[in-house]
Scaffold this active site. Sequence first.
Site, PDB file in Angstrom:
ATOM      1  N   CYS A  51       0.801  -1.240   0.000  1.00 21.40           N
ATOM      2  CA  CYS A  51       0.000   0.000   0.000  1.00 21.40           C
ATOM      3  C   CYS A  51       0.826   1.278   0.000  1.00 21.40           C
ATOM      4  CB  CYS A  51      -0.945  -0.022   1.202  1.00 21.40           C
ATOM      5  SG  CYS A  51      -2.142  -1.357   1.102  1.00 21.40           S
TER       6      CYS A  51
HETATM    7  N1  LIG Z   1      -2.675  -6.441   1.613  1.00 21.55           N
HETATM    8  C1  LIG Z   1      -3.180  -5.359   2.171  1.00 21.55           C
HETATM    9  O1  LIG Z   1      -2.872  -5.042   3.312  1.00 21.55           O
HETATM   10  C2  LIG Z   1      -4.187  -4.482   1.457  1.00 21.55           C
HETATM   11  C3  LIG Z   1      -4.941  -3.591   2.209  1.00 21.55           C
HETATM   12  C4  LIG Z   1      -5.866  -2.799   1.572  1.00 21.55           C
HETATM   13  C5  LIG Z   1      -6.010  -2.885   0.198  1.00 21.55           C
HETATM   14  N2  LIG Z   1      -5.247  -3.763  -0.522  1.00 21.55           N
HETATM   15  C6  LIG Z   1      -5.455  -3.823  -1.972  1.00 21.55           C
HETATM   16  O2  LIG Z   1      -6.184  -5.008  -2.274  1.00 21.55           O
HETATM   17  C7  LIG Z   1      -5.785  -5.526  -3.545  1.00 21.55           C
HETATM   18  C8  LIG Z   1      -5.344  -6.971  -3.399  1.00 21.55           C
HETATM   19  O3  LIG Z   1      -4.195  -6.991  -2.580  1.00 21.55           O
HETATM   20  P1  LIG Z   1      -3.736  -8.283  -1.797  1.00 21.55           P
HETATM   21  O4  LIG Z   1      -2.804  -7.808  -0.750  1.00 21.55           O
HETATM   22  O5  LIG Z   1      -4.893  -9.121  -1.406  1.00 21.55           O
HETATM   23  O6  LIG Z   1      -2.922  -9.032  -2.948  1.00 21.55           O
HETATM   24  P2  LIG Z   1      -2.324 -10.526  -2.886  1.00 21.55           P
HETATM   25  O7  LIG Z   1      -1.160 -10.532  -3.778  1.00 21.55           O
HETATM   26  O8  LIG Z   1      -2.147 -10.956  -1.459  1.00 21.55           O
HETATM   27  O9  LIG Z   1      -3.464 -11.424  -3.485  1.00 21.55           O
HETATM   28  C9  LIG Z   1      -3.912 -11.284  -4.783  1.00 21.55           C
HETATM   29  C10 LIG Z   1      -4.350 -12.651  -5.278  1.00 21.55           C
HETATM   30  O10 LIG Z   1      -4.961 -12.436  -6.524  1.00 21.55           O
HETATM   31  C11 LIG Z   1      -4.571 -13.493  -7.394  1.00 21.55           C
HETATM   32  N3  LIG Z   1      -4.786 -13.008  -8.745  1.00 21.55           N
HETATM   33  C12 LIG Z   1      -4.055 -12.128  -9.464  1.00 21.55           C
HETATM   34  N4  LIG Z   1      -4.647 -11.897 -10.640  1.00 21.55           N
HETATM   35  C13 LIG Z   1      -5.764 -12.637 -10.669  1.00 21.55           C
HETATM   36  C14 LIG Z   1      -6.770 -12.828 -11.616  1.00 21.55           C
HETATM   37  N5  LIG Z   1      -6.782 -12.156 -12.758  1.00 21.55           N
HETATM   38  N6  LIG Z   1      -7.763 -13.685 -11.328  1.00 21.55           N
HETATM   39  C15 LIG Z   1      -7.764 -14.350 -10.164  1.00 21.55           C
HETATM   40  N7  LIG Z   1      -6.826 -14.219  -9.223  1.00 21.55           N
HETATM   41  C16 LIG Z   1      -5.842 -13.359  -9.468  1.00 21.55           C
HETATM   42  C17 LIG Z   1      -3.142 -13.801  -7.012  1.00 21.55           C
HETATM   43  O11 LIG Z   1      -2.812 -15.124  -7.397  1.00 21.55           O
HETATM   44  C18 LIG Z   1      -3.205 -13.624  -5.495  1.00 21.55           C
HETATM   45  O12 LIG Z   1      -3.489 -14.833  -4.832  1.00 21.55           O
HETATM   46  C19 LIG Z   1      -4.707  -4.585  -4.061  1.00 21.55           C
HETATM   47  O13 LIG Z   1      -5.309  -3.601  -4.851  1.00 21.55           O
HETATM   48  C20 LIG Z   1      -4.196  -3.937  -2.789  1.00 21.55           C
HETATM   49  O14 LIG Z   1      -3.648  -2.656  -3.008  1.00 21.55           O
HETATM   50  C21 LIG Z   1      -4.353  -4.581   0.084  1.00 21.55           C
END
Ligand SMILES: NC(=O)c1ccc[n+]([C@@H]2O[C@H](COP(=O)([O-])OP(=O)(O)OC[C@H]3O[C@@H](n4cnc5c(N)ncnc54)[C@H](O)[C@@H]3O)[C@@H](O)[C@H]2O)c1
Length: 401
Positions: free
Chosen positions: A257
């Site tokens: 983030c």
């Molecule tokens: N991790 C955090 O603390 C957090 C907090 C708030 C917001 N976010 C936001 O949430 C979103 C997701 O982040 P995250 O941390 O969960 O990411 P992550 O990398 O932990 O998980 C993403 C998952 O999506 C899968 N993926 C990627 N492309 C895909 C597709 N086309 N179809 C299906 N699966 C797919 C990946 O294999 C992975 O398992 C981002 O935009 C991030 O900025 C994250």
Amino acid sequence: MKIGIIGQGYVGLTISAFAGEYFEVVGFDNNQKVVGQLNSGISHIEGVESEVLNAWIKAGRYRATSTGADLVNVDVVVIAVPTPLTSDRQPDLTYIDSACKTIGENISKPVLVINESTSFPGTLRKCIKPTIEKYSKNSVEHMYAISPERVDPGRCDFNQKNTPRLYAGLTPEASVKTREFYSKFCDNLVEVSSPEVAEAAKLFENTFRQVNIALVNEFAQITNALGINVYETLDAANTKPYGFMKFTPSAGVGGHCIPVDPTYLAAVAEEHGAPATFIRRANDVNLEMSKYVVDRVQADNGGSLQGKSVLVVGVAYKPNVADVRETAAELVIEHLRNRGAVVSWHDDVVGTWHGESSAPLSGADIAIVVTKHDSVDEKEIVASAAYVFDTTGKIKDVKGL
Ligand SMILES: NC(=O)c1ccc[n+]([C@@H]2O[C@H](COP(=O)([O-])OP(=O)(O)OC[C@H]3O[C@@H](n4cnc5c(N)ncnc54)[C@H](O)[C@@H]3O)[C@@H](O)[C@H]2O)c1
């Protein structure tokens, strides 16, 4: 109701775990290894207990899949895929595009599509909706909403239930349906007037942290130059009961983030002719902290790191999680290796990283503490090297910021 959640990482699996209490959840992820693991009841995300996953699997309320056709009967689909930066540090919406393709190609009845991935204002209206429509076989009219995720992995006091959730639909009907969905597992829902407000608010929350971290990182360099203890000074300032919020210095910022989201805001600002100089400079200050740390360590060690064994303690981007995305440890290690140091790292929470394993916490010439997990003993860190530099402010009686 049946819910499809695209992406089963930190955000998607966390939502799945909460939603599984009330809905049938299909967790779609294109990583088949993750899908296999989840279907055998093993969670790979801190804060999502495997027991909870197992309970939902046994009750028939959770199943992971990599097959788009499994989303065919869902009523709500949540997008929770990565939104990183490209190699030239621009917003990278390729994962969002691919999630939209999955939705467009597989869901032919009208559903509610909610985006939880972080992105710039206009993403829902100008990217997600048209992309899904482009891939849809029929002229299906989905409802669209945004509810930016605020989860803080590893945090126990605030979770999906008690963290206020912003949301807005593209239409009033989408807003109502979004509220109905989240109200099952979230106590405080805050509707805003447009998806763009929700998208911008999310980016500003993280930009607020980014610039304040940069400010305190710069302040640490000033106090050091003046021979003043930065932590004591910050504690002193923090006695003011209003108008001040304490941030602490570090070797830089990490995670998905803080190093990324402000750049989304800067990119969209510049595209619209608005300045983002403050955000850009804050980013640079945070990135430069790793060099500042290595400069300080080098100066304390006879002006050269050539051939010295340096142990980096803690490579996760923050305490008590295994997440190494954008970790400041990466740049610290790069600077050390460029100066001829023989670098290893210790982090039993992370275990393996870049094909290397966590090294023992002992026997180095120099140790640099980048992240201090609760499970790591302070005395062992102090004894791990002849010279210890702490960037966390948590280790007593050693050199530090
Ligand atoms: N991790 C955090 O603390 C957090 C907090 C708030 C917001 N976010 C936001 O949430 C979103 C997701 O982040 P995250 O941390 O969960 O990411 P992550 O990398 O932990 O998980 C993403 C998952 O999506 C899968 N993926 C990627 N492309 C895909 C597709 N086309 N179809 C299906 N699966 C797919 C990946 O294999 C992975 O398992 C981002 O935009 C991030 O900025 C994250």
